[in-house]
Design a protein around this motif. Structure first.
Motif, PDB file in Angstrom:
ATOM      1  N   UNK A   5      -4.154 -11.798  -3.469  1.00 44.77           N
ATOM      2  CA  UNK A   5      -2.720 -11.967  -3.756  1.00 44.77           C
ATOM      3  C   UNK A   5      -2.576 -12.930  -4.935  1.00 44.77           C
ATOM      4  N   UNK A   6      -1.549 -12.751  -5.779  1.00 45.06           N
ATOM      5  CA  UNK A   6      -1.383 -13.640  -6.932  1.00 45.06           C
ATOM      6  C   UNK A   6      -1.206 -15.095  -6.486  1.00 45.06           C
ATOM      7  N   UNK A   7      -1.772 -16.012  -7.256  1.00 47.32           N
ATOM      8  CA  UNK A   7      -1.718 -17.435  -6.882  1.00 47.32           C
ATOM      9  C   UNK A   7      -1.255 -18.264  -8.069  1.00 47.32           C
ATOM     10  N   UNK A   8      -0.743 -19.452  -7.784  1.00 44.56           N
ATOM     11  CA  UNK A   8      -0.432 -20.425  -8.845  1.00 44.56           C
ATOM     12  C   UNK A   8      -1.079 -21.737  -8.426  1.00 44.56           C
ATOM     13  N   UNK A   9      -2.131 -22.128  -9.135  1.00 45.31           N
ATOM     14  CA  UNK A   9      -2.819 -23.391  -8.843  1.00 45.31           C
ATOM     15  C   UNK A   9      -2.843 -24.172 -10.150  1.00 45.31           C
ATOM     16  N   UNK A  10      -2.348 -25.389 -10.098  1.00 44.83           N
ATOM     17  CA  UNK A  10      -2.209 -26.171 -11.329  1.00 44.83           C
ATOM     18  C   UNK A  10      -3.537 -26.281 -12.075  1.00 44.83           C
ATOM     19  N   UNK A  11      -3.514 -25.948 -13.330  1.00 42.64           N
ATOM     20  CA  UNK A  11      -4.703 -26.082 -14.171  1.00 42.64           C
ATOM     21  C   UNK A  11      -5.628 -24.880 -14.134  1.00 42.64           C
ATOM     22  N   UNK A  12      -5.429 -23.972 -13.169  1.00 42.45           N
ATOM     23  CA  UNK A  12      -6.332 -22.827 -13.010  1.00 42.45           C
ATOM     24  C   UNK A  12      -5.647 -21.572 -13.552  1.00 42.45           C
ATOM     25  N   UNK A  13      -6.390 -20.791 -14.349  1.00 42.19           N
ATOM     26  CA  UNK A  13      -5.846 -19.530 -14.854  1.00 42.19           C
ATOM     27  C   UNK A  13      -6.094 -18.504 -13.747  1.00 42.19           C
ATOM     28  N   UNK A  14      -5.014 -18.091 -13.089  1.00 42.64           N
ATOM     29  CA  UNK A  14      -5.172 -17.263 -11.887  1.00 42.64           C
ATOM     30  C   UNK A  14      -5.035 -15.776 -12.214  1.00 42.64           C
ATOM     31  N   UNK A  15      -5.918 -14.973 -11.627  1.00 39.89           N
ATOM     32  CA  UNK A  15      -5.917 -13.523 -11.813  1.00 39.89           C
ATOM     33  C   UNK A  15      -5.902 -12.876 -10.427  1.00 39.89           C
ATOM     34  N   UNK A  16      -5.386 -11.647 -10.365  1.00 39.38           N
ATOM     35  CA  UNK A  16      -5.402 -10.928  -9.088  1.00 39.38           C
ATOM     36  C   UNK A  16      -5.540  -9.436  -9.355  1.00 39.38           C
ATOM     37  N   UNK A  17      -6.062  -8.742  -8.361  1.00 43.10           N
ATOM     38  CA  UNK A  17      -6.160  -7.281  -8.449  1.00 43.10           C
ATOM     39  C   UNK A  17      -7.256  -6.818  -9.396  1.00 43.10           C
ATOM     40  N   UNK A  18      -7.419  -5.496  -9.471  1.00 36.74           N
ATOM     41  CA  UNK A  18      -8.505  -4.888 -10.247  1.00 36.74           C
ATOM     42  C   UNK A  18      -8.417  -5.231 -11.746  1.00 36.74           C
ATOM     43  N   UNK A  19      -7.185  -5.117 -12.327  1.00 35.92           N
ATOM     44  CA  UNK A  19      -7.035  -5.408 -13.753  1.00 35.92           C
ATOM     45  C   UNK A  19      -7.326  -6.881 -14.019  1.00 35.92           C
TER      46      UNK A  19
ATOM     47  N   UNK B  41     -13.840 -25.529  -5.380  1.00 37.81           N
ATOM     48  CA  UNK B  41     -14.723 -25.317  -6.545  1.00 37.81           C
ATOM     49  C   UNK B  41     -13.894 -25.426  -7.824  1.00 37.81           C
ATOM     50  N   UNK B  42     -12.724 -24.791  -7.829  1.00 34.98           N
ATOM     51  CA  UNK B  42     -11.877 -24.786  -9.029  1.00 34.98           C
ATOM     52  C   UNK B  42     -11.485 -26.213  -9.403  1.00 34.98           C
ATOM     53  N   UNK B  43     -11.073 -26.996  -8.409  1.00 29.33           N
ATOM     54  CA  UNK B  43     -10.648 -28.368  -8.671  1.00 29.33           C
ATOM     55  C   UNK B  43     -11.773 -29.199  -9.270  1.00 29.33           C
TER      56      UNK B  43
END
Ligand code: NAP
Length: 310
Positions: free
Chosen positions: A166-180, A149-151
């Motif tokens: 878990x934290x992720x790094x996907x090119x072009x996507x602003x990645x967030x993890x956890x409650x905050x 979907x992100x792509x």
């Protein structure tokens, strides 16, 4: 001979059997309830299997899910605890889900609701669309489906965010993890697409608190499971105007009861759990690959983690 048992109340065996046989001519495929000798079954390919069926197969090596989620298997109280469960991970399924997500986002983004209403009233009224590169879409879940979907949303030119455990790094996507990370993402998203698995942690995640964290006039698209949404909270947010619309494919009760307010709600668009279809000719390749790996003594891929619930 290796034997696979197929059991699903909704997937048509007349489509699945030829596809499975084409991919695995050397595997015998039986269709529940024609199980034959239960001791001869090596693998079970199932969707909502009858309770106790899997426990009645003494030599079963693995359970293969006819769905990305495995809630339909875990619901069996007699499920043999030690058996591996393989999720359905299929590129075509992910592509269909992404197609739906893109369609629903564009439906709202290009004001199709309003144009349709005005067309029926004979009104010619030009609107000014939002600037796509400055429009944020958030995706709850960045797994096999969420990443696709992100792509595709990135390719449409949106600013795409994703949220995972878990934290992720996907090119072009602003990645967030956890409650905050969740609240930070929600605060920016005009469109929110839910593609999470349903677990104890994600049950009811779309609720009064999380909806309130989204900007005024934002939209929800739920293509994961109905249990992710607290219906009363979504209805209140739609009626109060904070959420401008929802595209829903999945529901807490399916089929949705005829008296449910979603049916006739002017801000709700709904489909009967069809966002991602399990197309036999594509999914049979994933099934064959799993059986081949197991027969070759290689570790199975896409195993359900029973602790995490997905
Ligand atoms: P997946 O590959 O297992 O990915 C799940 C994603 O959700 C992962 O990114 C995971 O984070 C994240 N996640 C899980 N629990 C979380 C939590 N507590 N907090 C934050 N993130 C969390 O699953 P998938 O194959 O993409 O499928 C997703 C779901 O789509 C399925 O479980 C099913 O319910 C639904 N589905 C619906 C249809 C339909 O027709 N409507 C069709 C197919 C699938 P990590 O990456 O950190 O593990």
């Amino acid at each position: 001979m290796t034997t696979l048992l197929f059991s699903s109340f909704q997937d048509p065996p007349e489509l699945w059997l030829p596809a499975l046989r084409a991919e695995m001519p050397d595997v015998e495929v039986r269709v529940d309830p024609e199980v034959g000798d239960p001791a001869e079954i090596d693998y079970a390919l199932v969707y909502w299997p009858p309770k106790g069926l899997l426990a009645s197969l003494p030599n079963l090596r693995a359970i293969l899910s006819i769905a990305a989620g495995c809630d339909h298997i875990l619901a069996d109280p007699q499920l043999p605890a030690q058996l591996p469960i393989v999720r359905m991970v299929d590129d075509y399924l992910a592509a269909m889900m992404a197609e739906y997500a893109v369609y629903a986002v564009l439906h709202f983004h290009r004001d199709m609701d309003d144009y349709r209403a005005e067309q029926l009233q004979g009104v010619w009224n030009r609107r000014w669309p939002l600037y796509t590169p400055e429009t944020d879409v958030g995706i709850l879940g960045l797994g096999a489906i969420g990443a696709d979907c992100a792509g595709k949303l990135l390719a449409m030119g949106f600013r795409v965010h994703g949220w995972s455990r878990s934290p992720k790094a996907i090119e072009g996507v602003i990645c967030h993890a956890g409650e905050a990370g969740l609240l930070e993402m929600l605060g920016r998203c005009r469109y929110l697409v839910c593609v999470l698995p349903l677990t104890d942690e994600t049950q009811g995640i779309v609720n009064a608190r999380t909806l309130a964290a989204m900007p005024e006039g934002s939209y929800l698209i739920n293509i994961a499971r109905g249990g992710h949404v607290v219906d009363a909270d979504l209805l209140a947010a739609l009626d109060g105007g904070h959420i401008a619309g929802a595209f829903l494919d999945v529901f807490n009760d399916e089929p949705l009861p005829p008296e449910h307010p979603y049916w006739h709600h002017p801000k709700v668009w709904m489909t009967p759990h069809v966002a991602g279809e399990l197309v036999p000719r594509s999914c049979a390749k994933a099934v064959a690959a799993t059986i081949r790996r197991d027969q070759a003594g290689e570790p199975l891929l896409h195993l359900l983690d029973k602790e995490r619930g997905y």
